[in-house]
Design a protein around this motif. Sequence first.
Motif, mmCIF file in Angstrom:
data_model
loop_
_atom_site.group_PDB
_atom_site.id
_atom_site.type_symbol
_atom_site.label_atom_id
_atom_site.label_comp_id
_atom_site.label_asym_id
_atom_site.label_seq_id
_atom_site.Cartn_x
_atom_site.Cartn_y
_atom_site.Cartn_z
ATOM 1 N N GLU A 120 0.850 -1.181 0.000
ATOM 2 C CA GLU A 120 0.000 0.000 0.000
ATOM 3 C C GLU A 120 0.891 1.237 0.000
ATOM 4 O O GLU A 120 1.738 1.390 0.880
ATOM 5 N N HIS A 121 0.702 2.095 -0.990
ATOM 6 C CA HIS A 121 1.485 3.334 -1.105
ATOM 7 C C HIS A 121 2.985 3.042 -1.089
ATOM 8 O O HIS A 121 3.749 3.684 -0.372
ATOM 9 N N ASN A 122 3.406 2.034 -1.837
ATOM 10 C CA ASN A 122 4.805 1.614 -1.937
ATOM 11 C C ASN A 122 5.408 1.161 -0.608
ATOM 12 O O ASN A 122 6.621 1.222 -0.416
ATOM 13 N N VAL A 123 4.580 0.725 0.313
ATOM 14 C CA VAL A 123 5.046 0.198 1.595
ATOM 15 C C VAL A 123 4.539 -1.239 1.726
ATOM 16 O O VAL A 123 3.339 -1.491 1.611
ATOM 17 N N CYS A 124 5.461 -2.151 1.950
ATOM 18 C CA CYS A 124 5.100 -3.568 2.101
ATOM 19 C C CYS A 124 4.540 -3.790 3.500
ATOM 20 O O CYS A 124 5.148 -3.406 4.501
ATOM 21 N N LYS A 125 3.358 -4.408 3.558
ATOM 22 C CA LYS A 125 2.681 -4.667 4.829
ATOM 23 C C LYS A 125 2.187 -6.103 4.855
ATOM 24 O O LYS A 125 2.077 -6.759 3.822
ATOM 25 N N TYR A 126 1.868 -6.570 6.059
ATOM 26 C CA TYR A 126 1.243 -7.873 6.234
ATOM 27 C C TYR A 126 -0.093 -7.683 6.949
ATOM 28 O O TYR A 126 -0.174 -6.963 7.943
ATOM 29 N N ILE A 127 -1.107 -8.337 6.414
ATOM 30 C CA ILE A 127 -2.389 -8.406 7.108
ATOM 31 C C ILE A 127 -2.330 -9.681 7.943
ATOM 32 O O ILE A 127 -2.118 -10.773 7.404
ATOM 33 N N LEU A 128 -2.477 -9.527 9.249
ATOM 34 C CA LEU A 128 -2.388 -10.661 10.161
ATOM 35 C C LEU A 128 -3.787 -11.083 10.589
ATOM 36 O O LEU A 128 -4.621 -10.245 10.925
ATOM 37 N N ILE A 129 -4.026 -12.382 10.551
ATOM 38 C CA ILE A 129 -5.313 -12.925 10.987
ATOM 39 C C ILE A 129 -5.070 -14.150 11.859
ATOM 40 O O ILE A 129 -3.952 -14.667 11.927
ATOM 41 N N LYS A 130 -6.125 -14.593 12.504
ATOM 42 C CA LYS A 130 -6.068 -15.812 13.299
ATOM 43 C C LYS A 130 -7.002 -16.843 12.662
ATOM 44 O O LYS A 130 -8.044 -16.491 12.131
ATOM 45 N N TRP A 131 -6.597 -18.105 12.689
ATOM 46 C CA TRP A 131 -7.367 -19.195 12.098
ATOM 47 C C TRP A 131 -8.765 -19.251 12.707
ATOM 48 O O TRP A 131 -8.940 -19.129 13.914
ATOM 49 N N GLN A 132 -9.777 -19.426 11.846
ATOM 50 C CA GLN A 132 -11.167 -19.527 12.271
ATOM 51 C C GLN A 132 -11.746 -20.855 11.779
ATOM 52 O O GLN A 132 -11.288 -21.400 10.777
ATOM 53 N N ASP A 133 -12.761 -21.338 12.429
ATOM 54 C CA ASP A 133 -13.364 -22.624 12.057
ATOM 55 C C ASP A 133 -13.909 -22.623 10.621
ATOM 56 O O ASP A 133 -13.856 -23.638 9.942
ATOM 57 N N TYR A 134 -14.436 -21.474 10.162
ATOM 58 C CA TYR A 134 -15.000 -21.438 8.807
ATOM 59 C C TYR A 134 -13.929 -21.617 7.717
ATOM 60 O O TYR A 134 -14.246 -21.908 6.569
ATOM 61 N N MET A 135 -12.669 -21.488 8.073
ATOM 62 C CA MET A 135 -11.585 -21.642 7.100
ATOM 63 C C MET A 135 -11.308 -23.099 6.776
ATOM 64 O O MET A 135 -10.642 -23.392 5.787
ATOM 65 N N ARG A 136 -11.816 -23.982 7.587
ATOM 66 C CA ARG A 136 -11.606 -25.412 7.374
ATOM 67 C C ARG A 136 -12.354 -25.826 6.103
ATOM 68 O O ARG A 136 -13.546 -25.622 5.988
#
Length: 131
Positions: A109-125
């Motif tokens: 975003e705007h020439n800046v490298c970022k990470y979106i951090l999430i936590k595992w959820q049951d619906y991801m299975r």
Amino acid sequence: MRFHKECLHCKKLLVGRTDKKFCDPQCKSGYQYQQAKEQPERFYNKVDNQLKLNRKILKAYNKGGKVTVRAQVLIKKGFNPNFFTHYWKNKKGDVYLFVYEYGFLKREEHNVCKYILIKWQDYMRKKIPLG
């Protein structure tokens, strides 16, 4: 006939059995620790240690469930995005890489490298049909 005349760790004169190598259990432990430190780290240990470090970092920065953090901040702490345990692809086609229960997605975003951090959820299975 004595095989070793002195302790392999502290070099004290040995008394007792002829096949004795160490003067006491502490010297034996110290010698084994020293030997292990001198040998190069095994590949498995390198991977395992990096995964543990990645998880610790992701856990520390993801207090809210979904957070955006600059990549440089995580990398300074020792985070290596090449080490992950599994992945999850959302409906938009984004592929989140996971280190156990903590996931990350690289974004720029705007020439800046970022990470979106999430936590595992049951619906991801992913549900696999049985028939």
